[in-house]
Structure formats: structure tokens, C-alpha cells
Design an enzyme around this catalytic site. Structure first.
Site: not given
Ligand code: NDP
Ligand code: 2IT
Length: 450
Positions: A129, A168-169, A213, A244
Site C-alpha cells: 500500500k 487507487g484508493d 469494489t 468510488n
Molecule cells: P474515494 O476517495 O473515492 O471516496 C471516499 C469517500 O469516503 C468520500 O465520500 C469521502 O468524503 C469519504 N471519506 C473519506 N475520508 C473520510 C473521513 N475521514 N471522514 C468521513 N468521510 C470520509 O475513495 P474510495 O471510494 O476508493 O475508498 C473508500 C474506502 O474503500 C476506503 O476505505 C478504501 O480504502 C476502501 N477501498 C477502496 C477500494 C478501491 O478500489 N477504490 C478497494 C477496496 C477498499 P469526502 O469527499 O468528504 O472526503
Molecule cells: O484496498 C484496496 O483493496 C484497494 N484500494 C484496491 C487495490 C488494488 O490494487 O486494486
């Protein structure tokens, strides 16, 4: 306490002492360790060869300066991270997070989780990561591009399709992956598609990676329901976040007949209980304009409303899918969900539920799916993207989505059968931890002390 529980406790104390102040990392380790006593009783050889100690010590940790120039001409400095945690099963694989809360402890918790998640997919990917404490909020496209270019100017020497493959994340989506890939290509003079995943469809990306996801967590929920003779039809669902993962979780719930009645961002939450969240409007506000859920409530009008304080978990629901960030669902939230009759919590985010919340939910009979199982669809589809890149092929949306659904079904089955084997039927946490651990531990044993 059994002999092995004591051994695991000693190992945990050592992890805390060796990694002071990294509370999120400690929490992630604790959660896995709580399942390990049971494995060691059955298979004591896993306590040999320093497997558990080695799992907790990243193979490599890279921390670097990221200097960039903002739109006013001022020089800004951020800190970049890449933690290459474990490569027993394949190249390090895991996302990059850009968020002001990022520090080593956050990246290590995410990298540690990623080892077991990636093992659960059954695909050949190790765990890693990375990210930065850079805050993308309010930054122009030019600033984002310059930041990404500077970040990659250091990162490029550490990654590669056979070495380490970021994606991404939080704060890193298609736009950022584009700038990162462009800079990698420029520095190395190689069109090495397999070095990053989450790419755009016209430059090496995979169908369904954007959706994976969110779709994957809902496929997992469907499996949980099916195992109990139910389905999503007519179910009320609350999804936190609006990024996302959240957007595509909402899309798949609606496709499968459920109704998402609330979502959120860091500014608050919106309830739209009429015919559910209007995804087209939400996507336009979030995806196109990078706006807020408060804008959604304003545009949509009554009966939709925005709440700036309080908790989204107070909204009554059958199913809760936290998709924002770590520790966003605590024991008070768990109590509200239980009181309102929620029956399933499935983690779309990484470690969104506190240990106390998980305990409360589980002891009240709420089915709980941990992120390392339920949100593995994203990284699994990244591995499918790597497969397509390696064979210079591209698959159809339908084929890729089917593969994703099969992978999620496989993970669900693996969790349940492992939980059964260890005398804890229906315990997805134990099942996921043990199935992920034994898969990676077997490979580590085979590869010797490295
Ligand atoms: P994005 O940046 O696309 O979206 C994040 C969302 O969560 C936004 O709505 C954001 O609000 C909110 N958020 C983030 N931090 C905070 C906080 N401290 N308090 C309140 N709201 C918060 O990220 P993703 O959708 O990609 O990721 C969301 C979660 O999913 C994370 O935990 C990530 O690790 C996990 N994940 C992502 C994967 C992926 O493929 N993208 C895969 C597996 C897990 P705001 O815009 O106001 O900050
Ligand atoms: O938390 C996760 O699994 C991710 N953000 C996706 C990682 C990836 O390599 O697609």
C-alpha cells in the site's frame, strides 16, 4: 488462555513495542491475531519459522519527499509512502491513498490487510500500500497533475509489473492514475501497462475495474442473503461515503432490487427515502463536479434532506455497507443499527468498524462481513486487469463482471467453510482471517526464510 493464545499475545505486544504510535496498524494486527490462536492449536507448525513475526514486518518501506509547485507559484512539500509488505504470493499489490490523515501507521494497516485480502482472491498478488498526506480537496487539475508527476518521479524506481503494482484508493481515481502512468511512461520510456491498475479503458484499463469494489461488496451481500434463503429485493440499504466504492455499491444494490436510502461524505449525510438515492444526480455531482452530498440534497429537494452532524448509522436500515474510511462505525453506531433491526453489515471500506462495534454486532446476531473479504472485488479485478495487460487482450464487460461475481462467490464460500472447519459457523471474520493467513503462510513456508 491457551498456550497459543498466550504466544499470540506476546507476539502482539512485540508488534506494539516495535511500531510505537501506529494505532491503526496495531488494530489491524490485533483483529487478525484474534483468529490465530485457533489455527495454531490445529496446526502448530505455523508458529515455526517466524511466519507470524515476518508477516508483521514489511519486506520494504519507502518514505520520500514529494515537492511540487501550487498555482500561486509556492513550493509545497508532502510525504510519500510505499510499504511493500509481503510478496510470497505475487508482486506487491495495493492502492495509493492521498488524504491529509495519511501517515506510516495508516499505510501499514492498509498494507497488512491487503496481504490477507489478496490471498483470499486466490489470484497471484502479494500485499502492499502507499500514498501521501497530500490533500487533493480544492486543488486544480494542474496542481493534481504536478503532484502526481512529482510522486511518480520517486516511486517509479520501486515499481514494475513483476515487482509492485499500485492502484487507487481514497483520493486516487482514474484522473490520478492517468497522470501517474503518464509520468512512469515518460521516465522509463516503456509502455508497461501492467505497472498500475485502474487505468482508463483506452490505455490499458479493464472493464468493470471502476465498478468492481462496489459491485463486489454487493455480490458478497447477495451471497450472504442467498445462504439464508433471502435476496436483496425490497431491502433498505444505507451506504456511507459517496466516492468510488459507495457509488457503485449503490448502483448494484439498485440493479438487484434493493433501495439505498442514505449516503454521506465528510461533511454529513443525505437521506432520500422516497424512491432511494438518485444515482444519476449523485454521479453528476460527485463524479463530474467533485461536489458534496449537501449539493445533492439541495438539487433533489424535499423529501430528500441533508444532516450535517450526527451519524448516518442512525438511519433505519436492513443492511449497512460502510464505504468511507477506517473507524467510521463505532459501538454507538452499532447499537443504533441493532435497535433499528439491521441484519447485515458488510464492509466496503477498509476497517470501517471499530473492534467494539464488531463485537456488539456479532453478539447481537447481526451478520458481519469484514472488508478483507467483502471489498476484495476491487483488487481482484485489478489482478484481472494485470492478466489482460500481460496477454495484451481486453475482455468484455459481461465476461469481466461474471469473473468478479465468481470470485466473490468463491471468497464467500471459503470464509464459510473455513469458519465451519474451525467450529465457528457463520463467523466471517474468523473464516476470512484464517483462510487468508493459511494461504500466504503456506507459500512463505515453501519459500524458506527470506
Ligand atoms: P474515494 O476517495 O473515492 O471516496 C471516499 C469517500 O469516503 C468520500 O465520500 C469521502 O468524503 C469519504 N471519506 C473519506 N475520508 C473520510 C473521513 N475521514 N471522514 C468521513 N468521510 C470520509 O475513495 P474510495 O471510494 O476508493 O475508498 C473508500 C474506502 O474503500 C476506503 O476505505 C478504501 O480504502 C476502501 N477501498 C477502496 C477500494 C478501491 O478500489 N477504490 C478497494 C477496496 C477498499 P469526502 O469527499 O468528504 O472526503
Ligand atoms: O484496498 C484496496 O483493496 C484497494 N484500494 C484496491 C487495490 C488494488 O490494487 O486494486
Amino acid at each position: 488462555m491457551s498456550f497459543f493464545d498466550e504466544k499470540v499475545q506476546d507476539l502482539y505486544d512485540e508488534v506494539v513495542a516495535r511500531n510505537p504510535g501506529e494505532v491503526e496498524f496495531h488494530q489491524a494486527v490485533r483483529e487478525v491475531f484474534d483468529s490465530l490462536g485457533a489455527v495454531l492449536v490445529k496446526h502448530p507448525h505455523y508458529a515455526d519459522a517466524g511466519i507470524i513475526e515476518r508477516l508483521c514486518e514489511p519486506e520494504r518501506q519507502i518514505i520520500f519527499r514529494v515537492p511540487w509547485v501550487d498555482d500561486t507559484g509556492a513550493v509545497r512539500i508532502n510525504r510519500g509512502f510505499r510499504v511493500e509488505f509481503n510478496s510470497a504470493l505475487g508482486p506487491y499489490k495495493g492502492g495509493l491513498r492521498f488524504h491529509p490523515s495519511v501517515y506510516l501507521g495508516v499505510i501499514k494497516f492498509l498494507g497488512f490487510e491487503q496481504i490477507f485480502k489478496n490471498a483470499l482472491t486466490g489470484l497471484p498478488i502479494g500485499g502492499g500500500k502507499g500514498g501521501s498526506d497530500f490533500d487533493p480537496k480544492g486543488r486544480s487539475d494542474g496542481e493534481i497533475m504536478r503532484f502526481c508527476q512529482s510522486f511518480m518521479t520517486e516511486l517509479y524506481r520501486h515499481i514494475g509489473e513483476h515487482t509492485d503494482v499500485p492502484a487507487g484508493d481514497i483520493g486516487v481515481g482514474g484522473r490520478e492514475i492517468g497522470y501517474l502512468f503518464g509520468q512512469y511512461k515518460r521516465i522509463t520510456n516503456r509502455y508497461e501497462s501492467g505497472v498500475l491498475t485502474g487505468k482508463g479503458l483506452s490505455w490499458g484499463g479493464s472493464q468493470v475495474r471502476t465498478e468492481a469494489t462496489g459491485y463486489g461488496v454487493v455480490f458478497f451481500v447477495r451471497e450472504m442473503l442467498n445462504a439464508r434463503g433471502q435476496d436483496l429485493d425490497g431491502k433498505r440499504v444505507v451506504v456511507s461515503g459517496s466516492g468510488n466504492v459507495a457509488l457503485y455499491a449503490i448502483e448494484k444494490v439498485h440493479q438487484l432490487g434493493g433501495r439505498v436510502v442514505a449516503c454521506s461524505d465528510s461533511g454529513g449525510y443525505v437521506v432520500d427515502d422516497d424512491d432511494g438515492i438518485n444515482l444519476e444526480l449523485l454521479k453528476e455531482i460527485k463524479g463530474v463536479h467533485r461536489g458534496r452530498v449537501s449539493d445533492y440534497a439541495e438539487k433533489r429537494g424535499a423529501p430528500a434532506y441533508f444532516v450535517s452532524s450526527g451519524s448516518i448509522w442512525d438511519v433505519p436500515t436492513d443492511i449497512a455497507i460502510p464505504c468511507a474510511t477506517q473507524n467510521e462505525l463505532d459501538s454507538d453506531d452499532a447499537a443504533s443499527l441493532i435497535a433499528n433491526g439491521c441484519t447485515i453489515v458488510a464492509e466496503g471500506a477498509n476497517m470501517p468498524s471499530t473492534p467494539e462495534a464488531i463485537k456488539a454486532l456479532s453478539s447481537s446476531g447481526v451478520l458481519f462481513a469484514p472488508g478483507k473479504a467483502a471489498n476484495a472485488g476491487g483488487v481482484a479485478t485489478s489482478a484481472l486487469e494485470m492478466q489482460q495487460n500481460a496477454s495484451r487482450d481486453s475482455w468484455s464487460f459481461e465476461h469481466t463482471e461474471l469473473r468478479l461475481a465468481q470470485i466473490m462467490r468463491g471468497i464467500h464460500e471459503n470464509c464459510l467453510s473455513t469458519a465451519d472447519e474451525y467450529g465457528a459457523p457463520g463467523d466471517y471474520v474468523l473464516g476470512a482471517n484464517i483462510a487468508g493467513f493459511t494461504h500466504v503462510a503456506d507459500a512463505m513456508l515453501a519459500l524458506g526464510v527470506i
